[in-house]
Scaffold this active site. Structure first.
Site, PDB file in Angstrom:
ATOM      1  N   ASP A   1      -0.009   4.643   0.944  1.00 22.48           N
ATOM      2  CA  ASP A   1      -0.315   6.600   1.563  1.00 22.48           C
ATOM      3  C   ASP A   1      -0.397   5.629   3.688  1.00 22.48           C
ATOM      4  O   ASP A   1      -1.394   4.476   3.915  1.00 22.48           O
ATOM      5  CB  ASP A   1      -1.389   6.668   1.358  1.00 22.48           C
TER       6      ASP A   1
ATOM      7  N   ASP B   1       0.958  -1.139  -0.001  1.00 22.96           N
ATOM      8  CA  ASP B   1      -0.142   0.146   0.003  1.00 22.96           C
ATOM      9  C   ASP B   1       0.824   1.092   0.100  1.00 22.96           C
ATOM     10  O   ASP B   1       2.323   0.991   0.330  1.00 22.96           O
ATOM     11  CB  ASP B   1      -0.555  -0.105   1.116  1.00 22.96           C
TER      12      ASP B   1
END
Length: 318
Positions: free
Chosen positions: A96, A94
Site C-alpha cells: 500500500d 511493501d
C-alpha cells in the site's frame, strides 16, 4: 584496549531488550545474525572507514516535534555496514502506497467518518497509522482523532469495510512499480511482498494486477499466523525472508522498499537495508532512518545496490 571495546559492544548489544532475536522466536536464525553483527562491529573498530552511514536509532511516531520518541531498535541498527549495499540478493516490497495507490481510499473513508463528528482528517494521523495491522491502525485513528468515546476501533473497521470493498478493485499501480518488478523478475532476483493488509484485502487490491503480482515468489499478509506483531516489529519481514526458496535469506542481503515510517523501522529492526519512497506530505523528520529516500520508484537505480542494471533504452514507464 581493542578487546575491551569488543566486550563493551557485546554487552551493549545484549542490553537491547527489543531485539528482533527475542521477538521472532527463531533462536538459531537470530544467534547467527547476533554473531555476525558483533563481528561486523569489531571489524569497524579495527579498520574504521572514512565514511560510515549509521541510520537514525530513533523515529518520532506522531508529531515529530512534540511527541515522545518511540524506540524499536534492533542491535543490527547500531552500526551500519556499507558493504551491504553492494551485495543485495533478495528484494521485499511493501504494498500500500508503494506498489499500489490505495492510501487515497483510506483517506477518503476516514474523512467521511470524521465529518459526522465535525472533525477533519489530519494527514499526520495517517502517518502514524501507515504500515500497521488494521486493528492497530484503527485504534490509533479513533484515539488520535478524539472519537473513541463515540466509535470503537472495531466499529470503525466494520463501518469502513463496505466502502473500501467497492474502492479496492479500482486500485492503480504506483509509478515505476511494474517496471521494477518485471526487471527484477526477468533477472532472476527473488522478490516478494510483505504487507500489513489482510489476505482478503490483498486479493481485492490486486484484482486488476493479478498477472504482475503473480511474479512475486510469495506474499505475506498482516493476518499471517507467523506475524505475531505488526510493524515496527520485524516479524513480517523475517517471515518473508524465511519463505524464499532455499530457506531464510540473509537479512543483510535483503533490500526492502517501503513508504511508511513504521515499515522502515520494521525492516531496519530485521537487519535489512531500506529504500523509502514516502508520500510527499510526510514530514521530513521521518526520513532519517532509511538508507535511501526516493521521490518515486522511477528514480531507483538497481546498480547502486549490486543488482542488474536496467536495460539501456527502457523508458521510465509505470
Amino acid at each position: 584496549m581493542l578487546h575491551s571495546l569488543k566486550d563493551s559492544i557485546v554487552c551493549r548489544l545484549r542490553n537491547y531488550e527489543d531485539s528482533f532475536c527475542y521477538r521472532s522466536g527463531n533462536d538459531n536464525f537470530c544467534c547467527k545474525q547476533w554473531e555476525d553483527q558483533v563481528n561486523r562491529c569489531w571489524r569497524n573498530l579495527r579498520f574504521p572507514r572514512k565514511s560510515i552511514h549509521a541510520p537514525s536509532s530513533q523515529i518520532h511516531i506522531g508529531d515529530p516535534h512534540h511527541q515522545k520518541t518511540t524506540r524499536c531498535i534492533s542491535p543490527l541498527n547500531t552500526i551500519a555496514d556499507n558493504s551491504a549495499t553492494q551485495s543485495i540478493t533478495h528484494v521485499i516490497f511493501d504494498m500500500d502506497g508503494l506498489l499500489l495507490d490505495t492510501e487515497k481510499f483510506y483517506n477518503e473513508v476516514q474523512g467521511m467518518v470524521l465529518a459526522r463528528y465535525n472533525k477533519t482528517f489530519d494527514w499526520s494521523v495517517r502517518a502514524k497509522m501507515m504500515g500497521m495491522k488494521p486493528i492497530e491502525s484503527a485504534r490509533v485513528f479513533v484515539e488520535e482523532t478524539g472519537i473513541s468515546d463515540f466509535l470503537s476501533a472495531e466499529e470503525f473497521l466494520i463501518e469502513r469495510e463496505e466502502t473500501l470493498r467497492k474502492l479496492f478493485p479500482t486500485t492503480d499501480l504506483m509509478p515505476g512499480a511494474s517496471r521494477l518488478i518485471r526487471h527484477l523478475r526477468a533477472n532472476n532476483v527473488p522478490i516478494c511482498v510483505a504487507t500489513g493488509s489482510s489476505k482478503h484485502h490483498v486479493k481485492l487490491k490486486t484484482q486488476r494486477h493479478r498477472e504482475l503480482f503473480s511474479l512475486m515468489h510469495h506474499i505475506v499478509s498482516g493476518d499471517d499466523l507467523e506475524v505475531k506483531q505488526g510493524k515496527p516489529a520485524p516479524d513480517i519481514f523475517l517471515t518473508a525472508a524465511k519463505r524464499f526458496e532455499g530457506g531464510p535469506a540473509d537479512p543483510t542481503k535483503i533490500l526492502v522498499f517501503e513508504d511508511a515510517p513504521l515499515g522502515v523501522l520494521a525492516a531496519k529492526n530485521a537487519g535489512m537495508s531500506v529504500v523509502m519512497v514516502p508520500d510527499p506530505r510526510l514530514d521530513s523528520s521521518y526520513l532519517n532512518t532509511a538508507d535511501k529516500v526516493l521521490k518515486s520508484l522511477l528514480d531507483f537505480q538497481p546498480a547502486d545496490w549490486g543488482l542488474p542494471h536496467f536495460v539501456d533504452g527502457i523508458a521510465k514507464i509505470a
